[in-house]
Motif scaffolding. Structure first.
Motif: not given
Length: 109
Positions: A24, A60, A63-65, A67-68, A73-74
């Motif tokens: 990332k 984004r 990136s969130n996908h 992390a989840e 944690k991102h």
């Protein structure tokens, strides 16, 4: 090194590759630029394992996908070694070096 921008692309990579690196990367952060250079150096010396990345400002949702999905944690910059559809190793900021990426590979073997 291949830039990934969508969740669909990432899911395909997970299915097709037993092991790969993922970064990332922030387009505006000097620490991220240093990490990107270390990541690029690692790819040049360890090309047998695929290396992918995303630009956080442009992907984004992906990136969130990540992390989840993997409950990590991102952070940015953030590097991962995926092995068999799971995160085998990850690091962020100044801990992303050619040496740490190489050690991660050795530990996962």
């Amino acid at each position: 090194m291949i830039k990934i921008e969508s969740i669909e692309e990432f899911n395909q990579i997970i299915k097709e590759n037993e092991q790969f690196y993922f970064l990332k990367h922030s387009l505006t952060c000097p620490i991220s630029q240093e990490a990107f250079e270390e990541y690029e150096s690692h790819e040049n010396s360890h090309g047998e394992t695929k290396h992918y990345y995303l630009a956080v400002q442009e992907a984004r949702a992906l990136s969130n996908h990540i992390a989840e999905t993997f409950q990590i944690k991102h952070e940015s910059p953030q590097a991962f070694l995926f092995n068999k559809e799971t995160v085998a190793w990850h690091a962020s900021h100044w801990k992303i070096t050619n040496k740490s990426l190489t050690q991660a590979t050795e530990e996962v073997k």
